[in-house]
Motif scaffolding. Structure first.
Motif, PDB file in Angstrom:
ATOM      1  N   VAL A  60       2.503   1.652  -3.677  1.00  0.00           N
ATOM      2  CA  VAL A  60       1.640   2.240  -4.716  1.00  0.00           C
ATOM      3  C   VAL A  60       1.287   3.687  -4.392  1.00  0.00           C
ATOM      4  O   VAL A  60       1.202   4.535  -5.286  1.00  0.00           O
ATOM      5  N   GLU A  61       1.133   3.996  -3.104  1.00  0.00           N
ATOM      6  CA  GLU A  61       0.782   5.370  -2.744  1.00  0.00           C
ATOM      7  C   GLU A  61       1.970   6.316  -2.952  1.00  0.00           C
ATOM      8  O   GLU A  61       1.787   7.490  -3.286  1.00  0.00           O
TER       9      GLU A  61
ATOM     10  N   PHE B 144     -10.237  -2.890  -9.770  1.00  0.00           N
ATOM     11  CA  PHE B 144      -9.748  -1.533  -9.506  1.00  0.00           C
ATOM     12  C   PHE B 144      -8.234  -1.584  -9.406  1.00  0.00           C
ATOM     13  O   PHE B 144      -7.642  -2.665  -9.363  1.00  0.00           O
ATOM     14  N   ASP B 145      -7.611  -0.390  -9.364  1.00  0.00           N
ATOM     15  CA  ASP B 145      -6.148  -0.361  -9.324  1.00  0.00           C
ATOM     16  C   ASP B 145      -5.632  -0.577  -7.899  1.00  0.00           C
ATOM     17  O   ASP B 145      -6.411  -0.632  -6.938  1.00  0.00           O
ATOM     18  N   SER B 146      -4.318  -0.687  -7.764  1.00  0.00           N
ATOM     19  CA  SER B 146      -3.716  -1.028  -6.478  1.00  0.00           C
ATOM     20  C   SER B 146      -3.848   0.096  -5.453  1.00  0.00           C
ATOM     21  O   SER B 146      -3.889  -0.175  -4.247  1.00  0.00           O
ATOM     22  N   ALA B 147      -3.912   1.348  -5.901  1.00  0.00           N
ATOM     23  CA  ALA B 147      -4.091   2.448  -4.941  1.00  0.00           C
ATOM     24  C   ALA B 147      -5.466   2.343  -4.293  1.00  0.00           C
ATOM     25  O   ALA B 147      -5.610   2.495  -3.071  1.00  0.00           O
TER      26      ALA B 147
ATOM     27  N   LYS C 149       1.499  -2.001 -19.553  1.00  0.00           N
ATOM     28  CA  LYS C 149       0.670  -2.714 -20.523  1.00  0.00           C
ATOM     29  C   LYS C 149      -0.783  -2.279 -20.396  1.00  0.00           C
ATOM     30  O   LYS C 149      -1.271  -2.050 -19.288  1.00  0.00           O
TER      31      LYS C 149
ATOM     32  N   ARG D 207      -6.368  -0.081   4.006  1.00  0.00           N
ATOM     33  CA  ARG D 207      -5.936   0.821   5.091  1.00  0.00           C
ATOM     34  C   ARG D 207      -7.101   1.620   5.653  1.00  0.00           C
ATOM     35  O   ARG D 207      -7.102   2.012   6.815  1.00  0.00           O
TER      36      ARG D 207
ATOM     37  N   ARG E 261      -4.949  -4.411 -14.194  1.00  0.00           N
ATOM     38  CA  ARG E 261      -4.830  -2.956 -14.004  1.00  0.00           C
ATOM     39  C   ARG E 261      -3.756  -2.642 -12.944  1.00  0.00           C
ATOM     40  O   ARG E 261      -2.899  -1.793 -13.160  1.00  0.00           O
ATOM     41  N   ASN E 262      -3.855  -3.287 -11.836  1.00  0.00           N
ATOM     42  CA  ASN E 262      -2.986  -3.132 -10.640  1.00  0.00           C
ATOM     43  C   ASN E 262      -2.223  -1.797 -10.548  1.00  0.00           C
ATOM     44  O   ASN E 262      -2.820  -0.762 -10.268  1.00  0.00           O
ATOM     45  N   PHE E 263      -0.922  -1.781 -10.726  1.00  0.00           N
ATOM     46  CA  PHE E 263      -0.106  -0.578 -10.481  1.00  0.00           C
ATOM     47  C   PHE E 263      -0.046   0.370 -11.685  1.00  0.00           C
ATOM     48  O   PHE E 263       0.481   1.478 -11.593  1.00  0.00           O
TER      49      PHE E 263
ATOM     50  N   ARG F  55       1.782   7.024  -6.552  1.00  0.00           N
ATOM     51  CA  ARG F  55       0.662   7.950  -6.775  1.00  0.00           C
ATOM     52  C   ARG F  55       1.037   9.370  -6.338  1.00  0.00           C
ATOM     53  O   ARG F  55       0.744  10.351  -7.036  1.00  0.00           O
TER      54      ARG F  55
ATOM     55  N   ASP G 229      -0.030  -3.713   5.435  1.00  0.00           N
ATOM     56  CA  ASP G 229      -1.226  -2.880   5.288  1.00  0.00           C
ATOM     57  C   ASP G 229      -2.476  -3.624   5.771  1.00  0.00           C
ATOM     58  O   ASP G 229      -3.328  -3.054   6.446  1.00  0.00           O
TER      59      ASP G 229
ATOM     60  N   PHE H 142      -5.553  -0.715  -1.843  1.00  0.00           N
ATOM     61  CA  PHE H 142      -4.937  -0.495  -0.530  1.00  0.00           C
ATOM     62  C   PHE H 142      -5.593   0.643   0.235  1.00  0.00           C
ATOM     63  O   PHE H 142      -5.482   0.700   1.465  1.00  0.00           O
TER      64      PHE H 142
ATOM     65  N   PRO I 295      -2.075   2.312 -13.733  1.00  0.00           N
ATOM     66  CA  PRO I 295      -2.539   3.706 -13.838  1.00  0.00           C
ATOM     67  C   PRO I 295      -1.718   4.669 -12.988  1.00  0.00           C
ATOM     68  O   PRO I 295      -1.575   5.843 -13.341  1.00  0.00           O
ATOM     69  N   LEU I 296      -1.160   4.175 -11.885  1.00  0.00           N
ATOM     70  CA  LEU I 296      -0.353   5.023 -11.028  1.00  0.00           C
ATOM     71  C   LEU I 296       1.025   5.258 -11.647  1.00  0.00           C
ATOM     72  O   LEU I 296       1.544   6.366 -11.650  1.00  0.00           O
TER      73      LEU I 296
ATOM     74  N   ASN J 175      -4.714  -7.629  -5.343  1.00  0.00           N
ATOM     75  CA  ASN J 175      -4.341  -7.205  -6.691  1.00  0.00           C
ATOM     76  C   ASN J 175      -5.486  -6.509  -7.425  1.00  0.00           C
ATOM     77  O   ASN J 175      -5.394  -6.292  -8.627  1.00  0.00           O
ATOM     78  N   GLY J 176      -6.551  -6.162  -6.706  1.00  0.00           N
ATOM     79  CA  GLY J 176      -7.532  -5.258  -7.280  1.00  0.00           C
ATOM     80  C   GLY J 176      -8.849  -5.869  -7.698  1.00  0.00           C
ATOM     81  O   GLY J 176      -9.384  -5.523  -8.757  1.00  0.00           O
TER      82      GLY J 176
ATOM     83  N   GLY K  31       0.820  -1.206   0.000  1.00  0.00           N
ATOM     84  CA  GLY K  31       0.000   0.000   0.000  1.00  0.00           C
ATOM     85  C   GLY K  31       0.856   1.259   0.000  1.00  0.00           C
ATOM     86  O   GLY K  31       0.496   2.282  -0.604  1.00  0.00           O
ATOM     87  N   THR K  32       1.999   1.179   0.671  1.00  0.00           N
ATOM     88  CA  THR K  32       2.940   2.299   0.696  1.00  0.00           C
ATOM     89  C   THR K  32       3.604   2.459  -0.664  1.00  0.00           C
ATOM     90  O   THR K  32       3.750   3.568  -1.186  1.00  0.00           O
TER      91      THR K  32
END
Lengths: 221, 217
Positions: free
Chosen positions: A104-105, B83-86, A155, B93, A172-174, A108, B131, B89, A176-177, B48-49, A101-102
């Motif tokens: 990806v944030e 959804f995305d990873s942000a 991708k 959180r 999607r995961n990371f 972001r 988290d 989490f 867009p960030l 993973n979303g 979480g840290t």
């Protein structure tokens, strides 16, 4: 600038040595295989790679580890790739672990123009070492700083020629960030469609964040 | 799955309310979904979303873009969302997950958890665990009571690097169900045939045995 679709040779010219590179994907789902292979063909060394995990042996970012192209890895987990663990224990690679979480944030934050953020995750653990602790109310938080890169390799499931992106399912995961947090954003798209054919409400990453696009991304199918 | 692991997964599966939002860790915790009682349907959140993550697909029905947090092919049930990873989490959180079930290397009487590294030996990384443990409303540790070599895992104080401080609420092992409170670790249930002396002998931390200890089913 309305057509960002190009070829791998043009991308090779844009990627130069000594770079910090983000690579999208969670256990290889959403990882841009063709763009990873491009780094291998260029035989790049001493890379700093920012990616969640190092995938499974022989796949995606794992290929960079196996060829000893990575000097420093910033990630959350390497348990699925024994070679990364071996290089870490042998002192052959520097690994910086972040809680996911840290991780990806931080990405972001870099993309969103923030100076960092306060998270309760990691307080009282090794993660807090050397970081500023800030109390808000009756709770302690770690000040975590933005994480940015020179290049993001990502991708998409669909891209229009202008660079609007759509991702699919857990791929999607990371991504867009990461698309927000690098100077040069290069997309490998499974499907390239004409500009105007995507519904604006469907777009997950707006085209203004994207620099270059190549077709690809179907190796895992 | 060994008998011990099945016993643990079955007991954890009865700790939820219908509709709870639950994140299951890799390994034994994942098996919990196989033992949910009739009428208890969970919203499984995958880091993973995905929400409404389902069981593994039939052979041939795998979708390259749908995996669980351990990288295995998975499915998304009706009502699911991606959804995305942000966002994933932020959900974790932000206190939007009712419970998380994780494995552990060590847990101690103060609710501290160690499950992400053994310095110099195995350093897989914490992934989403730090988290999850901080953010989920209820933290359930599902693990075998001792290590393969018979060493203690439930300690007075963790010796390995911590995942989080004072966040664990429940421990479920093949020997019993334990609640971590300010007073210490209270044994709420014992597996059939297990005596207080036996579970204490396999636990470094002193356990509290109230008068009414149920039999763990």
């Amino acid at each position: 600038m309305m057509d960002k679709v190009t070829n791998i040779e043009e991308i090779k010219k844009s990627v130069t040595a000594g770079k910090t590179i983000m690579i999208g994907g969670f256990l290889n789902v959403g990882a841009p295989e063709k763009l990873v292979d491009m780094l291998i063909e260029k035989d790049m060394k001493d890379l700093t790679i920012i990616t969640n995990d190092t995938s499974f042996p022989g796949k995606g970012p794992a290929k960079l580890i196996e060829r000893k192209m990575v000097k420093k890895l910033i990630c959350t987990h390497i348990g699925t790739n024994p070679e990364t663990g071996r290089q870490l224990n042998a002192g052959e690679i520097e690994v910086e672990f972040n809680p996911q979480g840290t991780f990806v944030e931080r990405i972001r934050s870099a993309g969103a123009g923030l100076g960092g953020f306060l998270t309760p995750t990691g307080v009282g653990t090794l993660v807090a070492q050397g970081k500023q602790i800030i109390s808000v109310g009756d709770r302690d938080y770690i000040l975590e700083l933005p994480l940015k890169a020179d290049i993001a390799l990502i991708k998409a499931w669909k891209a229009d020629r202008m660079g609007n992106l759509v991702y699919r399912r857990s791929a999607r995961n990371f991504t867009p960030l990461m698309a927000m947090a690098a100077e040069l954003v290069i997309v490998e798209a499974e499907n390239i469609v004409e500009t105007g054919s995507l519904d604006p409400d469907e777009v997950m990453t707006p085209s203004i964040l994207v620099d270059m696009i190549i077709p690809g991304g179907y190796e895992n199918e | 799955m060994s008998d011990a692991r099945a016993v643990i997964a079955k007991r954890v599966a009865r700790m939820f309310k219908d509709g709870d939002i639950v994140n299951l860790g890799i390994g034994l915790p994942t098996a919990v979904a196989n033992y949910l009682p009739e009428g208890i349907n969970l919203v499984i959140h995958s880091e993973n979303g995905v929400t409404m993550m389902g069981p593994k697909p039939l052979e041939g029905d795998e979708d390259k873009d749908v995996i669980d947090a351990g990288g295995r092919p998975s499915t998304i049930l009706p009502g699911g969302a991606c959804f995305d990873s942000a966002m994933s989490f932020a959900i974790i959180r932000g206190g939007h997950v009712d419970a998380t079930v994780l494995g552990a290397l060590q847990v101690d009487k103060n609710g501290n958890l160690a499950n992400w590294m053994v310095p110099g030996k195995v350093v897989p990384g914490m992934g989403g665990a730090m988290d999850l443990v901080v953010g989920a409303k209820k933290v359930i540790i599902a693990m075998e009571h001792s290590t393969k070599n018979g060493e203690f895992k439930i300690l007075k104080e963790c010796t390995l690097p911590l995942t989080a401080v004072a966040e664990v609420d429940w421990i479920v092992t093949e020997l019993g169900l334990m609640e971590i409170t300010k007073e210490g670790i209270i044994v709420r249930e014992l597996a059939p045939g297990i005596t207080p002396e036996e579970i204490q002998a396999k636990t470094e931390a002193g356990l509290i045995f109230p008068e009414n200890i149920a039999i763990m089913e």
